[in-house]
Motif scaffolding. Structure first.
Motif, mmCIF file in Angstrom:
data_model
loop_
_atom_site.group_PDB
_atom_site.id
_atom_site.type_symbol
_atom_site.label_atom_id
_atom_site.label_comp_id
_atom_site.label_asym_id
_atom_site.label_seq_id
_atom_site.Cartn_x
_atom_site.Cartn_y
_atom_site.Cartn_z
ATOM 1 N N VAL A 9 33.051 20.706 74.663
ATOM 2 C CA VAL A 9 33.117 20.060 73.358
ATOM 3 C C VAL A 9 31.756 20.246 72.682
ATOM 4 O O VAL A 9 30.726 19.821 73.217
ATOM 5 N N ILE A 10 31.764 20.905 71.533
ATOM 6 C CA ILE A 10 30.523 21.254 70.848
ATOM 7 C C ILE A 10 30.412 20.472 69.540
ATOM 8 O O ILE A 10 31.288 20.567 68.674
ATOM 9 N N VAL A 11 29.323 19.714 69.424
ATOM 10 C CA VAL A 11 29.119 18.857 68.254
ATOM 11 C C VAL A 11 27.801 19.236 67.564
ATOM 12 O O VAL A 11 26.727 18.965 68.093
ATOM 13 N N PRO A 12 27.873 19.893 66.411
ATOM 14 C CA PRO A 12 26.649 20.139 65.638
ATOM 15 C C PRO A 12 26.204 18.840 64.976
ATOM 16 O O PRO A 12 27.031 18.112 64.419
ATOM 17 N N ILE A 24 30.362 10.260 69.590
ATOM 18 C CA ILE A 24 30.091 10.453 71.017
ATOM 19 C C ILE A 24 30.962 9.514 71.855
ATOM 20 O O ILE A 24 31.534 9.923 72.873
ATOM 21 N N GLN A 25 31.082 8.280 71.426
ATOM 22 C CA GLN A 25 31.863 7.311 72.188
ATOM 23 C C GLN A 25 33.324 7.740 72.291
ATOM 24 O O GLN A 25 33.959 7.553 73.331
ATOM 25 N N SER A 26 33.857 8.327 71.219
ATOM 26 C CA SER A 26 35.264 8.757 71.256
ATOM 27 C C SER A 26 35.467 9.891 72.264
ATOM 28 O O SER A 26 36.560 10.035 72.827
ATOM 29 N N ILE A 27 34.435 10.675 72.504
ATOM 30 C CA ILE A 27 34.525 11.745 73.496
ATOM 31 C C ILE A 27 34.379 11.179 74.903
ATOM 32 O O ILE A 27 35.090 11.568 75.833
ATOM 33 N N LEU A 28 33.474 10.233 75.066
ATOM 34 C CA LEU A 28 33.297 9.585 76.368
ATOM 35 C C LEU A 28 34.577 8.882 76.825
ATOM 36 O O LEU A 28 34.830 8.756 78.035
ATOM 37 N N GLU A 29 35.387 8.427 75.877
ATOM 38 C CA GLU A 29 36.594 7.667 76.202
ATOM 39 C C GLU A 29 37.847 8.529 76.349
ATOM 40 O O GLU A 29 38.948 7.998 76.486
ATOM 41 N N GLN A 30 37.694 9.843 76.346
ATOM 42 C CA GLN A 30 38.855 10.721 76.468
ATOM 43 C C GLN A 30 39.598 10.520 77.795
ATOM 44 O O GLN A 30 38.975 10.387 78.850
ATOM 45 N N LEU A 37 29.905 17.967 77.130
ATOM 46 C CA LEU A 37 29.602 17.717 75.728
ATOM 47 C C LEU A 37 28.252 18.332 75.394
ATOM 48 O O LEU A 37 27.235 17.985 76.009
ATOM 49 N N LEU A 38 28.259 19.253 74.436
ATOM 50 C CA LEU A 38 27.020 19.865 73.974
ATOM 51 C C LEU A 38 26.700 19.340 72.584
ATOM 52 O O LEU A 38 27.417 19.623 71.618
ATOM 53 N N LEU A 39 25.650 18.534 72.506
ATOM 54 C CA LEU A 39 25.188 17.985 71.237
ATOM 55 C C LEU A 39 24.069 18.887 70.728
ATOM 56 O O LEU A 39 23.010 18.994 71.360
ATOM 57 N N ARG A 61 27.217 14.810 82.014
ATOM 58 C CA ARG A 61 28.133 15.752 81.357
ATOM 59 C C ARG A 61 27.654 16.119 79.954
ATOM 60 O O ARG A 61 28.221 17.000 79.312
ATOM 61 N N ILE A 62 26.603 15.456 79.498
ATOM 62 C CA ILE A 62 26.099 15.675 78.138
ATOM 63 C C ILE A 62 24.840 16.528 78.169
ATOM 64 O O ILE A 62 23.893 16.233 78.898
ATOM 65 N N CYS A 63 24.845 17.583 77.364
ATOM 66 C CA CYS A 63 23.687 18.468 77.226
ATOM 67 C C CYS A 63 23.218 18.405 75.772
ATOM 68 O O CYS A 63 24.032 18.509 74.850
ATOM 69 N N VAL A 64 21.911 18.238 75.581
ATOM 70 C CA VAL A 64 21.356 18.185 74.232
ATOM 71 C C VAL A 64 20.568 19.463 73.963
ATOM 72 O O VAL A 64 19.700 19.854 74.741
ATOM 73 N N LEU A 65 20.885 20.109 72.866
ATOM 74 C CA LEU A 65 20.170 21.305 72.418
ATOM 75 C C LEU A 65 19.548 21.000 71.068
ATOM 76 O O LEU A 65 20.065 20.186 70.300
ATOM 77 N N HIS A 66 18.451 21.664 70.767
ATOM 78 C CA HIS A 66 17.751 21.401 69.502
ATOM 79 C C HIS A 66 17.284 22.719 68.904
ATOM 80 O O HIS A 66 16.848 23.625 69.618
ATOM 81 N N GLN A 67 17.418 22.833 67.596
ATOM 82 C CA GLN A 67 16.895 23.997 66.886
ATOM 83 C C GLN A 67 16.369 23.544 65.531
ATOM 84 O O GLN A 67 16.733 22.488 65.029
ATOM 85 N N ASN A 68 15.493 24.346 64.952
ATOM 86 C CA ASN A 68 15.094 24.108 63.573
ATOM 87 C C ASN A 68 16.315 24.286 62.692
ATOM 88 O O ASN A 68 17.244 25.019 63.048
ATOM 89 N N ASN A 69 16.331 23.645 61.550
ATOM 90 C CA ASN A 69 17.518 23.654 60.696
ATOM 91 C C ASN A 69 17.961 25.065 60.320
ATOM 92 O O ASN A 69 17.250 25.802 59.649
ATOM 93 N N LYS A 70 19.152 25.444 60.797
ATOM 94 C CA LYS A 70 19.709 26.764 60.538
ATOM 95 C C LYS A 70 21.142 26.703 60.024
ATOM 96 O O LYS A 70 21.747 27.729 59.743
ATOM 97 N N GLY A 71 21.703 25.498 59.934
ATOM 98 C CA GLY A 71 23.066 25.355 59.436
ATOM 99 C C GLY A 71 24.070 25.120 60.545
ATOM 100 O O GLY A 71 23.815 25.399 61.725
ATOM 101 N N VAL A 72 25.245 24.618 60.152
ATOM 102 C CA VAL A 72 26.262 24.206 61.116
ATOM 103 C C VAL A 72 26.796 25.372 61.945
ATOM 104 O O VAL A 72 27.053 25.229 63.153
ATOM 105 N N THR A 73 26.940 26.548 61.343
ATOM 106 C CA THR A 73 27.480 27.683 62.085
ATOM 107 C C THR A 73 26.522 28.112 63.188
ATOM 108 O O THR A 73 26.947 28.387 64.319
#
Length: 301
Positions: A9-12, A24-30, A37-39, A61-73
Protein backbone atom coordinates in the motif's frame (compact mmCIF):
# COMPACT_ATOMS: atom_id res chain seq x y z
CA UNK A 1 -2.55 -16.04 -7.29
CA UNK A 2 -2.62 -16.70 -3.56
CA UNK A 3 -5.35 -14.83 -1.73
CA UNK A 4 -2.72 -14.00 0.87
CA UNK A 5 -0.19 -12.37 -1.46
CA UNK A 6 1.61 -9.36 -0.04
CA UNK A 7 -0.05 -6.05 -0.95
CA UNK A 8 2.15 -2.97 -0.98
CA UNK A 9 0.00 0.00 0.00
CA UNK A 10 1.66 3.20 -1.22
CA UNK A 11 0.63 6.56 0.23
CA UNK A 12 2.19 9.76 -1.15
CA UNK A 13 2.15 12.40 1.59
CA UNK A 14 2.33 16.15 1.21
CA UNK A 15 1.09 18.58 3.87
CA UNK A 16 -1.90 16.46 4.91
CA UNK A 17 -1.29 16.41 8.65
CA UNK A 18 -4.95 17.21 9.32
CA UNK A 19 -6.14 13.98 7.65
CA UNK A 20 -3.14 11.64 7.63
CA UNK A 21 -3.90 9.84 10.88
CA UNK A 22 -7.32 8.80 9.59
CA UNK A 23 -5.76 7.46 6.41
CA UNK A 24 -3.10 5.44 8.23
CA UNK A 25 -5.55 4.17 10.83
CA UNK A 26 -7.91 2.88 8.12
CA UNK A 27 -5.03 0.81 6.72
CA UNK A 28 -4.00 -0.50 10.13
CA UNK A 29 -7.58 -1.70 10.65
CA UNK A 30 -7.81 -3.71 7.42
CA UNK A 31 -9.27 -7.20 7.78
CA UNK A 32 -6.71 -8.37 5.19
CA UNK A 33 -3.49 -8.68 7.16
CA UNK A 34 -0.71 -9.37 4.67
CA UNK A 35 0.24 -5.85 3.68
CA UNK A 36 3.09 -3.40 3.96
CA UNK A 37 2.57 0.34 4.09
CA UNK A 38 4.96 2.72 2.37
CA UNK A 39 4.46 6.32 3.44
CA UNK A 40 6.30 8.56 0.98
CA UNK A 41 6.76 12.09 2.26
CA UNK A 42 7.12 14.50 -0.66
CA UNK A 43 8.85 17.34 1.17
CA UNK A 44 5.97 18.23 3.50
CA UNK A 45 6.20 21.56 5.31
CA UNK A 46 3.82 20.61 8.12
CA UNK A 47 4.07 17.78 10.66
CA UNK A 48 3.27 15.01 8.16
CA UNK A 49 6.76 13.47 8.12
CA UNK A 50 6.98 13.36 11.92
CA UNK A 51 3.56 11.73 12.06
CA UNK A 52 4.64 9.09 9.54
CA UNK A 53 7.77 8.29 11.53
CA UNK A 54 5.77 8.02 14.73
CA UNK A 55 3.52 5.35 13.22
CA UNK A 56 6.52 3.50 11.75
CA UNK A 57 8.18 3.39 15.17
CA UNK A 58 5.23 1.36 16.44
CA UNK A 59 4.59 -0.97 13.49
CA UNK A 60 7.26 -2.88 11.56
CA UNK A 61 4.95 -3.16 8.54
CA UNK A 62 5.28 0.58 7.94
CA UNK A 63 8.17 2.04 5.95
CA UNK A 64 8.73 5.80 5.72
CA UNK A 65 10.47 7.30 2.69
CA UNK A 66 11.30 10.96 2.19
CA UNK A 67 12.22 13.06 -0.82
CA UNK A 68 12.42 16.72 -1.69
CA UNK A 69 9.19 17.93 -3.25
CA UNK A 70 8.88 16.30 -6.68
CA UNK A 71 5.14 15.74 -6.99
CA UNK A 72 2.70 12.90 -6.35
CA UNK A 73 3.78 10.77 -9.31
CA UNK A 74 7.44 10.81 -8.27
CA UNK A 75 6.39 9.95 -4.70
CA UNK A 76 4.39 6.96 -5.91
CA UNK A 77 7.28 5.87 -8.12
CA UNK A 78 9.65 5.94 -5.14
CA UNK A 79 7.17 3.84 -3.19
CA UNK A 80 6.97 1.26 -5.98
CA UNK A 81 10.77 1.09 -6.18
CA UNK A 82 10.95 0.16 -2.48
CA UNK A 83 7.89 -2.11 -2.42
CA UNK A 84 8.17 -5.84 -1.74
CA UNK A 85 4.69 -6.98 -2.73
CA UNK A 86 3.60 -8.16 -6.17
CA UNK A 87 0.27 -6.34 -5.76
CA UNK A 88 0.06 -2.55 -5.45
CA UNK A 89 -2.61 -0.36 -3.89
CA UNK A 90 -2.36 3.44 -4.07
CA UNK A 91 -4.06 5.52 -1.41
CA UNK A 92 -4.12 9.32 -1.17
CA UNK A 93 -3.15 10.62 2.25
CA UNK A 94 -6.35 12.60 2.80
CA UNK A 95 -8.57 9.58 2.02
CA UNK A 96 -9.47 6.40 3.90
CA UNK A 97 -10.58 2.84 3.12
CA UNK A 98 -13.33 0.62 4.42
CA UNK A 99 -11.93 -2.04 6.78
CA UNK A 100 -12.65 -4.78 4.22
CA UNK A 101 -11.32 -2.88 1.21
CA UNK A 102 -8.18 -4.96 0.64
CA UNK A 103 -10.04 -8.23 1.32
CA UNK A 104 -12.86 -7.40 -1.11
CA UNK A 105 -10.48 -6.35 -3.90
CA UNK A 106 -7.96 -9.12 -3.34
CA UNK A 107 -10.69 -11.78 -3.63
CA UNK A 108 -11.11 -10.72 -7.29
CA UNK A 109 -7.39 -10.66 -8.12
CA UNK A 110 -7.49 -14.12 -9.69
CA UNK A 111 -5.32 -15.58 -12.44
CA UNK A 112 -5.45 -13.45 -15.57
CA UNK A 113 -6.80 -10.39 -13.76
CA UNK A 114 -4.28 -7.55 -13.72
CA UNK A 115 -6.44 -4.76 -12.26
CA UNK A 116 -9.31 -4.70 -9.79
CA UNK A 117 -11.22 -1.42 -9.86
CA UNK A 118 -14.00 -0.23 -7.56
CA UNK A 119 -16.76 2.37 -7.76
CA UNK A 120 -17.96 0.82 -11.04
CA UNK A 121 -21.57 0.64 -12.27
CA UNK A 122 -21.75 -3.14 -12.49
CA UNK A 123 -19.75 -6.15 -11.37
CA UNK A 124 -18.08 -7.89 -14.29
CA UNK A 125 -14.77 -8.84 -15.85
CA UNK A 126 -13.72 -6.89 -18.94
CA UNK A 127 -10.75 -6.99 -21.25
CA UNK A 128 -7.87 -4.57 -21.03
CA UNK A 129 -8.96 -3.17 -24.40
CA UNK A 130 -12.47 -2.43 -23.13
CA UNK A 131 -10.95 -0.74 -20.10
CA UNK A 132 -8.86 1.49 -22.38
CA UNK A 133 -12.05 2.47 -24.22
CA UNK A 134 -13.79 3.28 -20.94
CA UNK A 135 -10.87 5.38 -19.73
CA UNK A 136 -10.67 7.38 -22.95
CA UNK A 137 -14.40 8.06 -22.87
CA UNK A 138 -14.35 8.72 -19.11
CA UNK A 139 -16.88 5.99 -18.46
CA UNK A 140 -15.00 4.68 -15.44
CA UNK A 141 -13.09 6.06 -12.47
CA UNK A 142 -9.87 7.68 -13.68
CA UNK A 143 -7.95 7.63 -10.40
CA UNK A 144 -5.11 5.32 -9.36
CA UNK A 145 -6.71 5.00 -5.93
CA UNK A 146 -9.50 2.51 -5.21
CA UNK A 147 -7.78 -0.22 -7.20
CA UNK A 148 -5.36 -3.12 -7.03
CA UNK A 149 -2.67 -3.58 -9.69
CA UNK A 150 -0.19 -6.29 -10.46
CA UNK A 151 3.15 -4.63 -9.82
CA UNK A 152 4.83 -6.04 -12.93
CA UNK A 153 2.49 -4.31 -15.38
CA UNK A 154 2.64 -1.00 -13.49
CA UNK A 155 6.43 -1.09 -13.81
CA UNK A 156 6.44 -2.33 -17.43
CA UNK A 157 3.87 0.26 -18.53
CA UNK A 158 5.87 3.26 -17.33
CA UNK A 159 2.66 4.50 -15.69
CA UNK A 160 4.65 6.49 -13.15
CA UNK A 161 7.26 7.75 -15.61
CA UNK A 162 5.33 10.95 -16.22
CA UNK A 163 7.00 14.34 -16.31
CA UNK A 164 6.13 16.68 -13.49
CA UNK A 165 4.49 19.22 -15.79
CA UNK A 166 1.61 16.75 -15.97
CA UNK A 167 0.16 17.50 -12.53
CA UNK A 168 -3.53 17.32 -13.49
CA UNK A 169 -4.86 14.07 -14.94
CA UNK A 170 -1.70 12.10 -14.17
CA UNK A 171 -3.85 9.30 -12.71
CA UNK A 172 -5.85 9.16 -15.94
CA UNK A 173 -2.69 8.96 -18.04
CA UNK A 174 -1.12 6.36 -15.74
CA UNK A 175 -4.22 4.17 -15.86
CA UNK A 176 -4.25 4.32 -19.65
CA UNK A 177 -0.65 3.13 -19.80
CA UNK A 178 -1.39 0.25 -17.43
CA UNK A 179 -4.62 -0.69 -19.23
CA UNK A 180 -2.79 -1.01 -22.54
CA UNK A 181 -0.87 -3.95 -21.03
CA UNK A 182 -3.71 -5.44 -18.99
CA UNK A 183 -5.28 -8.78 -19.87
CA UNK A 184 -8.40 -8.62 -17.73
CA UNK A 185 -9.89 -6.02 -15.40
CA UNK A 186 -12.35 -6.92 -12.66
CA UNK A 187 -14.94 -4.19 -12.05
CA UNK A 188 -16.57 -3.91 -8.63
CA UNK A 189 -19.43 -1.55 -7.71
CA UNK A 190 -18.33 -1.59 -4.06
CA UNK A 191 -17.37 1.86 -2.74
CA UNK A 192 -14.71 0.44 -0.41
CA UNK A 193 -12.44 3.45 -0.95
CA UNK A 194 -13.59 6.59 0.83
CA UNK A 195 -12.64 9.71 -1.09
CA UNK A 196 -12.34 13.06 0.68
CA UNK A 197 -13.22 16.03 -1.50
CA UNK A 198 -10.37 18.27 -0.39
CA UNK A 199 -11.06 21.83 -1.52
CA UNK A 200 -7.31 22.58 -1.36
CA UNK A 201 -6.38 19.82 -3.78
CA UNK A 202 -4.58 20.52 -7.06
CA UNK A 203 -7.71 19.50 -8.96
CA UNK A 204 -9.96 21.89 -7.03
CA UNK A 205 -7.57 24.83 -7.33
CA UNK A 206 -6.57 24.30 -10.96
CA UNK A 207 -6.69 27.06 -13.56
CA UNK A 208 -7.99 25.74 -16.88
CA UNK A 209 -5.97 26.62 -19.97
CA UNK A 210 -5.77 25.69 -23.63
CA UNK A 211 -2.02 25.10 -23.31
CA UNK A 212 -2.40 22.48 -20.60
CA UNK A 213 -5.26 20.63 -22.30
CA UNK A 214 -3.28 20.46 -25.55
CA UNK A 215 -0.22 19.19 -23.69
CA UNK A 216 -2.30 16.52 -21.97
CA UNK A 217 -3.88 15.52 -25.29
CA UNK A 218 -0.42 14.99 -26.78
CA UNK A 219 0.69 12.92 -23.79
CA UNK A 220 -2.31 10.63 -24.18
CA UNK A 221 -1.68 10.35 -27.91
CA UNK A 222 1.95 9.37 -27.30
CA UNK A 223 0.89 6.83 -24.68
CA UNK A 224 -1.48 5.18 -27.16
CA UNK A 225 1.23 5.15 -29.83
CA UNK A 226 0.58 2.68 -32.62
CA UNK A 227 -2.37 1.25 -30.68
CA UNK A 228 -4.33 4.45 -31.33
CA UNK A 229 -5.68 2.85 -34.50
CA UNK A 230 -7.45 0.28 -32.30
CA UNK A 231 -9.28 3.00 -30.36
CA UNK A 232 -10.37 5.48 -33.04
CA UNK A 233 -13.87 6.05 -31.70
CA UNK A 234 -12.73 6.36 -28.08
CA UNK A 235 -9.90 8.71 -29.11
CA UNK A 236 -12.37 10.84 -31.05
CA UNK A 237 -14.68 11.11 -28.03
CA UNK A 238 -11.72 11.78 -25.74
CA UNK A 239 -10.87 14.83 -27.87
CA UNK A 240 -14.51 15.96 -27.90
CA UNK A 241 -14.40 15.83 -24.11
CA UNK A 242 -11.33 18.08 -24.07
CA UNK A 243 -13.21 20.54 -26.25
CA UNK A 244 -16.22 20.26 -23.94
CA UNK A 245 -14.01 21.08 -20.94
CA UNK A 246 -12.55 24.12 -22.72
CA UNK A 247 -16.05 25.39 -23.49
CA UNK A 248 -17.66 24.78 -20.11
CA UNK A 249 -14.73 26.33 -18.25
CA UNK A 250 -14.86 29.36 -20.53
CA UNK A 251 -11.33 28.95 -21.89
CA UNK A 252 -10.51 31.07 -24.94
CA UNK A 253 -9.59 29.10 -28.07
CA UNK A 254 -9.99 29.20 -31.84
CA UNK A 255 -11.96 26.68 -33.85
CA UNK A 256 -9.19 27.04 -36.45
CA UNK A 257 -6.65 25.21 -34.32
CA UNK A 258 -5.66 22.17 -36.37
CA UNK A 259 -6.74 19.38 -34.04
CA UNK A 260 -10.05 21.10 -33.27
CA UNK A 261 -10.78 21.89 -36.93
CA UNK A 262 -9.95 18.31 -37.95
CA UNK A 263 -12.03 16.91 -35.11
CA UNK A 264 -15.14 18.84 -36.07
CA UNK A 265 -14.95 18.26 -39.80
CA UNK A 266 -14.39 14.52 -39.47
CA UNK A 267 -17.22 12.45 -40.91
CA UNK A 268 -17.91 9.31 -38.94
CA UNK A 269 -20.75 7.04 -37.91
CA UNK A 270 -20.03 7.15 -34.20
CA UNK A 271 -23.06 7.30 -31.95
CA UNK A 272 -22.76 10.60 -30.09
CA UNK A 273 -24.50 11.72 -26.92
CA UNK A 274 -26.55 14.93 -26.90
CA UNK A 275 -23.67 16.73 -25.20
CA UNK A 276 -21.19 15.48 -27.79
CA UNK A 277 -23.45 16.59 -30.64
CA UNK A 278 -23.76 20.07 -29.14
CA UNK A 279 -19.97 20.36 -28.81
CA UNK A 280 -19.43 19.13 -32.37
CA UNK A 281 -22.06 21.12 -34.23
CA UNK A 282 -22.39 24.43 -32.35
CA UNK A 283 -19.32 26.29 -33.60
CA UNK A 284 -19.53 29.32 -31.33
CA UNK A 285 -18.07 28.61 -27.90
CA UNK A 286 -20.17 31.23 -26.09
CA UNK A 287 -23.45 29.98 -27.55
CA UNK A 288 -22.34 26.39 -27.05
CA UNK A 289 -21.56 27.05 -23.40
CA UNK A 290 -24.98 28.62 -22.84
CA UNK A 291 -26.70 25.61 -24.41
CA UNK A 292 -24.62 23.20 -22.30
CA UNK A 293 -25.38 25.11 -19.10
CA UNK A 294 -29.08 25.14 -19.90
CA UNK A 295 -28.99 21.44 -20.69
CA UNK A 296 -27.39 20.68 -17.34
CA UNK A 297 -29.99 22.77 -15.50
CA UNK A 298 -32.76 20.91 -17.30
CA UNK A 299 -30.91 17.60 -16.73
CA UNK A 300 -31.09 16.76 -20.42
CA UNK A 301 -27.38 16.04 -20.96
Amino acid sequence: MSSNSLISVIVPVYNTGLYLKYCIQSILEQSFNNWELLLVDDGSLDNSLEMCRSYADNDMRICVLHQNNKGVTAARRLGVEHSRGNILCFVDSDDTMDKDALSVMMAKMTDGVDIVTTWENVEKTISGAEYVNRLLQKNTTLSLWGKLYRKDIVVASGALDIRREINIGEDHLGNLKIALLARKVYCLPDAVYIYRDNMQSVWRTRIWSLEYEEMFREEVKMALGEQLRNYKEAWYKFQLYILYDLIRHNVSFSYRIDWIANLLKENNVYKLSIREKIVKYVRNRHICRCILLLGHKLRTL
